[in-house]
Design an enzyme around this catalytic site. Structure first.
Site, PDB file in Angstrom:
ATOM      1  N   HIS A   1      48.710  19.278  75.031  1.00 21.81           N
ATOM      2  CA  HIS A   1      47.726  18.676  74.317  1.00 21.81           C
ATOM      3  C   HIS A   1      48.001  18.423  72.990  1.00 21.81           C
ATOM      4  O   HIS A   1      47.269  17.310  72.269  1.00 21.81           O
ATOM      5  CB  HIS A   1      46.332  19.511  74.508  1.00 21.81           C
ATOM      6  CG  HIS A   1      44.823  18.742  74.155  1.00 21.81           C
ATOM      7  ND1 HIS A   1      44.638  17.864  75.245  1.00 21.81           N
ATOM      8  CD2 HIS A   1      44.095  19.040  73.364  1.00 21.81           C
ATOM      9  CE1 HIS A   1      43.418  17.197  74.957  1.00 21.81           C
ATOM     10  NE2 HIS A   1      43.018  17.811  73.669  1.00 21.81           N
TER      11      HIS A   1
ATOM     12  N   ASP B   1      50.030  19.620  79.852  1.00 21.14           N
ATOM     13  CA  ASP B   1      48.437  19.925  79.197  1.00 21.14           C
ATOM     14  C   ASP B   1      47.814  20.823  79.742  1.00 21.14           C
ATOM     15  O   ASP B   1      47.409  20.454  81.027  1.00 21.14           O
ATOM     16  CB  ASP B   1      47.741  18.533  78.966  1.00 21.14           C
ATOM     17  CG  ASP B   1      46.664  18.733  77.878  1.00 21.14           C
ATOM     18  OD1 ASP B   1      46.156  19.768  77.588  1.00 21.14           O
ATOM     19  OD2 ASP B   1      46.351  17.543  77.306  1.00 21.14           O
TER      20      ASP B   1
ATOM     21  N   TYR C   1      35.927  11.179  66.453  1.00 22.07           N
ATOM     22  CA  TYR C   1      35.936  12.396  67.408  1.00 22.07           C
ATOM     23  C   TYR C   1      34.411  12.502  68.014  1.00 22.07           C
ATOM     24  O   TYR C   1      34.276  12.500  69.388  1.00 22.07           O
ATOM     25  CB  TYR C   1      36.369  13.679  66.701  1.00 22.07           C
ATOM     26  CG  TYR C   1      36.438  14.752  67.789  1.00 22.07           C
ATOM     27  CD1 TYR C   1      37.656  14.853  68.393  1.00 22.07           C
ATOM     28  CD2 TYR C   1      35.767  15.745  67.840  1.00 22.07           C
ATOM     29  CE1 TYR C   1      38.004  15.793  69.502  1.00 22.07           C
ATOM     30  CE2 TYR C   1      35.998  16.808  68.526  1.00 22.07           C
ATOM     31  CZ  TYR C   1      37.027  16.862  69.478  1.00 22.07           C
ATOM     32  OH  TYR C   1      37.218  17.840  70.280  1.00 22.07           O
TER      33      TYR C   1
ATOM     34  N   SER D   1      41.417  13.326  72.791  1.00 20.15           N
ATOM     35  CA  SER D   1      40.883  14.548  73.635  1.00 20.15           C
ATOM     36  C   SER D   1      39.197  14.166  73.653  1.00 20.15           C
ATOM     37  O   SER D   1      39.167  12.917  74.288  1.00 20.15           O
ATOM     38  CB  SER D   1      40.896  15.777  72.751  1.00 20.15           C
ATOM     39  OG  SER D   1      40.196  17.042  73.424  1.00 20.15           O
TER      40      SER D   1
END
Length: 716
Positions: A690, A655, A492, A572
């Site tokens: 999302h 989203d 991430y 993301s």
């Protein structure tokens, strides 16, 4: 605190500020060993180039039209989805994979009880239920459980979700948010616990709301956005205010508690109550790394007093027996606990209670007249008990290296609950008895595999600049390291988010198929505190990508895998990560899952809530920031003729965080410019956002598609 005092978003999470992506296939069906030879016959995509001049540089965007939502875009998306599904359906292992996923996804998902008055609230999702149900028990944690809020009744297909919930002090009422299609545009409802029915109170425009109940449970402070037409179109998400509502009143007449007149419109506001319900806090921020904090007596109309204004760091608050307890990284990158008097809570009157530790203080709760401190040491959770005068009493032992969440208990009670899980340990609920010091397992998710059959190691990869980067590696015990194992590297690296060991059913199927799973703790996260986050944001974002590449090279160099057997996944901000891996190091990976991603970093802040992320990434409106964004933005760094890895881009059409334009444009561009034969596919999911609140049925379908794609590409 009635929203855990969390360091990663201290002053935001602590105040429950919920913020912080039709032609048939040509040729024969692919075999389990891999795709058929030859370049896929991609659906045609029209080029409509748009030229922008940014700070003297001409930027050409060939697929700007895919940012829209007109009939042409919808038709193009449907064609891409059909193309993708036909290719995924051709993999012969798909049916067996789905059967295994159905069993793994049926493992119960259990949540730790939380105590309000004499009521215990917990969540549980059994079997293939689309959503976890909220249960209440009267008087004792192990008494009969009654369902009080069941999101599975909101819609037949499970696409109406429970977004958030806040329970009143006596447990008599629950304020909760509900939204459809994954858009998180919540409407607030109030559930009466005794009857199981909603009261007439209903408040729209409460997306990602925070709520702080009054001590008497007959009203609450909450965040609300303006309705459409009250502010310029598209800016509703930024113009949040804090209101106060009394049960039974007309919400349109609710009083504004905190507005933002004269302040930046994209400023975040959040609100929360102290553990003893006596104090009301509100937080405001423009920067993920900083916030201001204010306090006043809860339920009173007196002015707020500043706790922290203009400081270089984050501050979260709680209160108990006339003292404020603050968790802050001001002058302490890994956080410390200080106290302050409620009447004069400004920094000049702070007293350090618990100094900065080796690990990062991830959360603070006041339970049973003690301070419960959640500390992360290289992404592994530790729970410590301190007296109110700051003396360490003990550490509570965990069953294995893993992650603790959901710490809860009454500040005047005698028990504490929390959830523990790890890569190969499904969620388990523990109860700690303060009177006896006994820790007991009170609920767990039974599974048909033995965690002892798998091994988890934490190793360290050396990044480009010499930084040691933590990396968890999980695999079947006794795995032969011959450099030929299929491996999946995940990461991430942003927004001070710690990549902690967590159980994921889809990863378990990967491990059972002989795959290696690796989770990288990259700069930009919170694994080592604020300095670790700062080293991976703004102009230092390239460090994050270098860290990820180093982890891939470690897996290859230590004979876990090879570039021909290595895949990468991220969603993301993690989608940006693997998008950069795709364009910067296509030689390292054979397949990539790029989920709900940010990819056009020169335009990301023009859409949805992107302006909230400018403090993390920067903006192309600024000349200096434009240069570093242009240097790594995946969409601007696709090179014609490069042999790119097989890639599956995903997006949700509803989203409200990351616009699906990123996945659409990038898929079109890579399909057009790749010099290789590996498939470049796009999956845009309808009635989905999302990922928050996604029903089990959709998560299951998605997992089969994503992991089936990887197994097809890696020959599993």
């Amino acid at each position: 605190m009635h929203a855990t005092c969390s360091s990663s978003t201290a002053g935001a999470s602590v105040l429950a500020l919920a913020l912080l992506l039709l032609p048939a296939v040509a040729g024969a069906a692919e075999s389990k060993a891999g795709p058929v030879s030859g370049r896929p016959d991609y659906p045609p995509t029209q080029v409509r180039a748009v030229n922008d001049t940014l700070h003297g540089t001409v930027i050409t965007d060939p697929y700007r039209w895919l940012e829209g939502d007109d009939e042409a875009v919808r038709a193009w998306t449907a064609t891409q989805n059909k193309f993708t599904q036909e290719r995924l359906a051709a993999w012969p292992g798909r049916a067996a994979l789905r059967a295994r996923f159905e069993k793994l996804f049926a493992i119960p998902d259990v949540g730790a009880p939380s105590v309000y008055g004499r009521r215990y609230f917990s969540t549980r999702r059994d079997g293939l239920q689309n959503h976890a149900v909220v249960y209440v028990r009267e008087g004792q944690f192990d008494g009969p459980a009654k369902p009080v809020l069941d999101p599975n009744t909101f819609s037949q297909d499970g696409t109406v979700a429970l977004d958030w919930r806040y329970t009143s002090p006596d447990g008599g009422r629950i304020a909760y948010g509900k939204s459809a299609g994954g858009d998180e545009q919540s409407t607030l409802y109030v559930r009466d616990v005794a009857t199981g029915r909603d009261l007439p109170d209903m408040i729209p425009n409460t997306a990602r709301a925070s709520v702080a109940w009054d001590p008497d449970g007959n009203g609450f402070s909450y965040t609300r956005h303006p309705a459409r037409g009250e502010v310029p179109a598209g800016q509703e998400v930024f113009h949040v205010k804090i209101y106060h509502h009394r049960i039974g009143d007309d919400p349109s007449k609710d009083v504004v508690v905190v507005g933002k007149e004269g302040r930046a419109f994209q400023e975040n506001l959040g609100v929360g109550a102290s553990a003893d319900w006596k104090w009301l806090f509100y937080s405001r921020s423009l920067d993920w790394a900083k916030n201001d904090l204010f306090v006043r007596a809860n339920g009173a109309g007196e002015p707020f007093r500043p706790v922290a204004v203009g400081l270089d760091g984050r501050v979260g608050g709680d209160g108990y027996k006339g003292t404020l307890y603050l968790l802050t990284n001001v002058n302490a990158p890994r956080y410390r606990v200080v106290t302050a008097p409620p009447a004069t809570p400004e920094p000049a009157n702070w007293k350090e209670l618990i100094p900065q530790q080796t690990g990062v203080m991830d959360g603070m709760d006041i339970i049973a007249g003690r301070i419960v401190l959640l500390v992360s040491e290289a992404a592994v959770s530790h729970v410590y008990l301190y007296s109110l005068d700051g003396k360490l009493e003990k550490e509570i032992p965990m069953p294995a290296p893993g992650t603790v969440t959901g710490i809860s208990g009454d500040p005047d009670g005698a028990e504490m609950f929390f959830r523990f899980d790890s890569f190969t340990y499904p969620g388990s609920i523990y109860r700690y008895d303060f009177a006896t010091g006994a820790l007991a397992l009170v609920d767990r998710a039974d599974a048909d595999f033995d965690p002892a059959d798998f091994e988890t190691r934490q190793v360290f990869a050396e990044s480009k600049d010499g930084t040691r980067v933590p990396l968890f590696v999980v695999y079947k015990r006794g795995l032969h390291l011959d450099g030929a194992r299929p491996a999946l590297l995940s990461g991430y690296g942003g927004f001070a988010v710690t990549e902690a060991p967590r159980f994921r059913a889809s990863v378990m199927a990967w491990l059972e198929h002989g795959g290696v799973f690796a989770s990288a703790c990259l700069r930009g996260g919170d694994e080592y505190g604020r300095e670790w986050h700062e080293a991976g944001r703004l102009g230092r974002k390239q460090n994050v990508f270098d860290d990820f590449h180093a982890c891939a090279e470690w897996l290859i160099g230590n004979r876990f895998t090879s570039p021909e057997k290595l895949a990468a996944s991220g969603g993301s901000n993690g989608g940006l990560l693997v998008g950069a891996a795709l364009t910067q190091r296509p030689d390292l990976f054979h397949a990539i899952l790029c989920q709900v991603p940010l990819l056009d970093m020169l335009r990301y802040d023009k859409f949805l809530i992107g302006k909230y992320w400018v403090p993390e990434y920067g903006t192309a409106d600024d000349a200096k920031q434009f240069e570093w964004l242009k240097a790594y933005s995946p969409y601007q760094n696709v090179k014609p003729g490069t042999k790119y890895p097989a890639t599956l881009f995903t997006a949700g059409e509803g989203d409200s965080r990351v616009h699906p334009l990123h996945a659409r444009k990038m898929a079109a561009l890579v399909q057009a410019q790749t010099g290789g034969d590996a498939p470049i596919l796009l999956r845009v999911e309808g009635k989905a956002g999302h990922g928050q609140g996604k029903p089990t049925s959709k998560r299951l379908d998605e997992a089969v598609d994503l992991y089936g794609f990887l197994m097809w590409q890696l020959g599993m």
